[in-house]
Design a protein around this motif. Structure first.
Motif, PDB file in Angstrom:
ATOM      1  N   TRP A  90       0.821  -1.244  -0.010  1.00 60.37           N
ATOM      2  CA  TRP A  90      -0.249   0.070  -0.024  1.00 60.37           C
ATOM      3  C   TRP A  90       0.748   1.324  -0.172  1.00 60.37           C
ATOM      4  N   ILE A  91       1.736   1.114   0.975  1.00 58.11           N
ATOM      5  CA  ILE A  91       2.699   2.323   0.990  1.00 58.11           C
ATOM      6  C   ILE A  91       3.499   2.726  -0.370  1.00 58.11           C
ATOM      7  N   SER A  92       4.156   1.700  -0.969  1.00 57.26           N
ATOM      8  CA  SER A  92       4.999   1.755  -1.930  1.00 57.26           C
ATOM      9  C   SER A  92       4.118   2.198  -3.424  1.00 57.26           C
ATOM     10  N   GLY A  93       2.853   1.597  -3.372  1.00 57.56           N
ATOM     11  CA  GLY A  93       1.856   1.910  -4.567  1.00 57.56           C
ATOM     12  C   GLY A  93       1.547   3.333  -4.353  1.00 57.56           C
ATOM     13  N   VAL A  94       1.019   3.911  -3.242  1.00 54.47           N
ATOM     14  CA  VAL A  94       0.624   5.463  -3.001  1.00 54.47           C
ATOM     15  C   VAL A  94       1.862   6.055  -3.309  1.00 54.47           C
ATOM     16  N   CYS A  95       3.286   5.942  -2.909  1.00 52.11           N
ATOM     17  CA  CYS A  95       4.245   6.689  -3.495  1.00 52.11           C
ATOM     18  C   CYS A  95       4.646   6.696  -4.723  1.00 52.11           C
ATOM     19  N   GLU A  96       4.353   5.379  -5.554  1.00 55.86           N
ATOM     20  CA  GLU A  96       4.430   5.541  -6.925  1.00 55.86           C
ATOM     21  C   GLU A  96       3.380   6.169  -7.628  1.00 55.86           C
ATOM     22  N   GLY A  97       2.249   6.226  -7.198  1.00 59.16           N
ATOM     23  CA  GLY A  97       1.348   6.960  -7.360  1.00 59.16           C
ATOM     24  C   GLY A  97       1.319   8.738  -7.541  1.00 59.16           C
ATOM     25  N   LEU A  98       2.109   9.079  -6.405  1.00 58.51           N
ATOM     26  CA  LEU A  98       2.504  10.288  -6.302  1.00 58.51           C
ATOM     27  C   LEU A  98       3.544  10.581  -7.170  1.00 58.51           C
ATOM     28  N   LEU A  99       4.470   9.923  -7.280  1.00 57.69           N
ATOM     29  CA  LEU A  99       5.705  10.084  -8.499  1.00 57.69           C
ATOM     30  C   LEU A  99       5.070  10.185  -9.994  1.00 57.69           C
ATOM     31  N   ALA A 100       3.797   9.497 -10.144  1.00 58.60           N
ATOM     32  CA  ALA A 100       3.252   9.542 -11.389  1.00 58.60           C
ATOM     33  C   ALA A 100       2.563  10.808 -11.856  1.00 58.60           C
ATOM     34  N   ILE A 101       2.175  11.711 -10.717  1.00 65.08           N
ATOM     35  CA  ILE A 101       1.492  12.751 -11.338  1.00 65.08           C
ATOM     36  C   ILE A 101       2.242  13.831 -12.289  1.00 65.08           C
ATOM     37  N   PRO A 102       1.809  13.903 -13.293  1.00 61.10           N
ATOM     38  CA  PRO A 102       2.875  14.500 -14.476  1.00 61.10           C
ATOM     39  C   PRO A 102       3.750  15.476 -14.303  1.00 61.10           C
ATOM     40  N   ILE A 103       3.566  16.513 -13.953  1.00 64.49           N
ATOM     41  CA  ILE A 103       4.448  17.588 -13.679  1.00 64.49           C
ATOM     42  C   ILE A 103       4.949  17.630 -12.306  1.00 64.49           C
ATOM     43  N   ALA A 104       4.089  17.608 -11.551  1.00 62.52           N
ATOM     44  CA  ALA A 104       4.704  17.602 -10.057  1.00 62.52           C
ATOM     45  C   ALA A 104       5.641  16.333  -9.551  1.00 62.52           C
ATOM     46  N   GLY A 105       5.178  15.217  -9.992  1.00 64.13           N
ATOM     47  CA  GLY A 105       6.282  13.896  -9.713  1.00 64.13           C
ATOM     48  C   GLY A 105       7.590  14.266 -10.392  1.00 64.13           C
ATOM     49  N   GLY A 106       7.537  14.555 -11.525  1.00 67.69           N
ATOM     50  CA  GLY A 106       8.665  14.863 -12.249  1.00 67.69           C
ATOM     51  C   GLY A 106       9.671  16.210 -11.784  1.00 67.69           C
ATOM     52  N   THR A 107       9.111  17.051 -11.301  1.00 68.12           N
ATOM     53  CA  THR A 107       9.802  18.044 -10.609  1.00 68.12           C
ATOM     54  C   THR A 107      10.350  17.894  -9.193  1.00 68.12           C
ATOM     55  N   PHE A 108       9.330  17.048  -8.850  1.00 67.26           N
ATOM     56  CA  PHE A 108       9.958  16.525  -7.442  1.00 67.26           C
ATOM     57  C   PHE A 108      11.162  15.600  -7.385  1.00 67.26           C
ATOM     58  N   ILE A 109      11.205  14.492  -8.512  1.00 69.10           N
ATOM     59  CA  ILE A 109      12.495  13.830  -8.787  1.00 69.10           C
ATOM     60  C   ILE A 109      13.580  14.462  -9.048  1.00 69.10           C
ATOM     61  N   VAL A 110      13.242  15.477 -10.169  1.00 65.98           N
ATOM     62  CA  VAL A 110      14.419  16.298 -10.583  1.00 65.98           C
ATOM     63  C   VAL A 110      15.059  16.982  -9.352  1.00 65.98           C
ATOM     64  N   SER A 111      14.254  17.913  -8.767  1.00 66.62           N
ATOM     65  CA  SER A 111      14.691  18.548  -7.850  1.00 66.62           C
ATOM     66  C   SER A 111      15.502  18.181  -6.533  1.00 66.62           C
ATOM     67  N   MET A 112      15.025  16.828  -6.271  1.00 65.65           N
ATOM     68  CA  MET A 112      15.783  16.170  -5.256  1.00 65.65           C
ATOM     69  C   MET A 112      16.968  15.291  -5.818  1.00 65.65           C
ATOM     70  N   SER A 113      17.351  15.607  -7.205  1.00 63.71           N
ATOM     71  CA  SER A 113      18.503  14.934  -7.533  1.00 63.71           C
ATOM     72  C   SER A 113      18.371  13.536  -7.832  1.00 63.71           C
ATOM     73  N   TRP A 114      17.388  13.122  -8.115  1.00 60.33           N
ATOM     74  CA  TRP A 114      16.871  11.575  -8.359  1.00 60.33           C
ATOM     75  C   TRP A 114      16.906  10.679  -7.262  1.00 60.33           C
ATOM     76  N   THR A 115      17.069  11.419  -5.963  1.00 61.02           N
ATOM     77  CA  THR A 115      17.175  10.627  -4.768  1.00 61.02           C
ATOM     78  C   THR A 115      15.670   9.741  -4.572  1.00 61.02           C
ATOM     79  N   PRO A 116      14.531  10.553  -4.951  1.00 58.90           N
ATOM     80  CA  PRO A 116      13.264   9.535  -4.731  1.00 58.90           C
ATOM     81  C   PRO A 116      13.353   8.204  -5.450  1.00 58.90           C
ATOM     82  N   LEU A 117      14.175   8.199  -6.651  1.00 61.45           N
ATOM     83  CA  LEU A 117      14.223   6.974  -7.283  1.00 61.45           C
ATOM     84  C   LEU A 117      14.951   5.868  -6.595  1.00 61.45           C
ATOM     85  N   LEU A 118      15.990   6.318  -5.803  1.00 60.02           N
ATOM     86  CA  LEU A 118      16.899   5.547  -5.160  1.00 60.02           C
ATOM     87  C   LEU A 118      16.047   5.016  -3.933  1.00 60.02           C
ATOM     88  N   PHE A 119      15.362   6.134  -3.441  1.00 62.71           N
ATOM     89  CA  PHE A 119      14.503   5.295  -2.089  1.00 62.71           C
ATOM     90  C   PHE A 119      13.651   4.613  -2.502  1.00 62.71           C
TER      91      PHE A 119
END
Length: 97
Positions: free
Chosen positions: A9-38
Motif C-alpha cells: 500500500w505504501i509503495s503503491g501510493v508513493c509510486e502514484g504520487l511520483l506518477a503525477i505528470p508535472i509534480a512528480g517529475g519536478t519532485f524527482i529532478v529537484s531532489m537529484s533523483w534521490t526519490p528513485l533511489l529511495f
C-alpha cells in the motif's frame, strides 16, 4: 493486515504520487533523483519480506525496474503509473483475503 500488504500500500501510493505528470517529475529532478533511489530500496525491502511471507510481489520487481527507467521523462511517467496500479491492486486483493 500483514507487513507485506502494508508495504505494498505504501509503495503503491508513493509510486502514484511520483506518477503525477508535472509534480512528480519536478519532485524527482529537484531532489537529484534521490526519490528513485529511495523507491528502489523500498521495493527491494517489500520484495524480500513478501518472499519471506510466501506472497511473491511482481509489483515490487516492476517497481525496481521503474526506479531505473524513471529518469526518462515520458517513459518514467508511464512506468510509475503502471507500477502504482499493479501494487495497489495487489495490495487490495491481499487486504480482501
Amino acid at each position: 493486515m500483514n507487513r507485506t500488504t502494508i508495504l505494498k500500500w505504501i509503495s503503491g501510493v508513493c509510486e502514484g504520487l511520483l506518477a503525477i505528470p508535472i509534480a512528480g517529475g519536478t519532485f524527482i529532478v529537484s531532489m537529484s533523483w534521490t526519490p528513485l533511489l529511495f523507491m528502489f530500496a523500498l521495493h527491494t525491502v517489500t520484495l524480500i519480506l513478501s518472499i519471506k511471507d510466501a506472497r511473491f510481489s511482481a509489483g515490487s520487481i516492476l517497481g525496481m525496474i521503474t526506479s531505473f527507467i524513471g529518469a526518462i521523462p515520458i517513459i518514467g511517467w508511464v512506468m510509475h503509473t503502471i507500477t502504482a496500479l499493479v501494487l495497489l491492486i495487489d495490495a487490495a486483493i491481499e487486504t480482501k483475503n
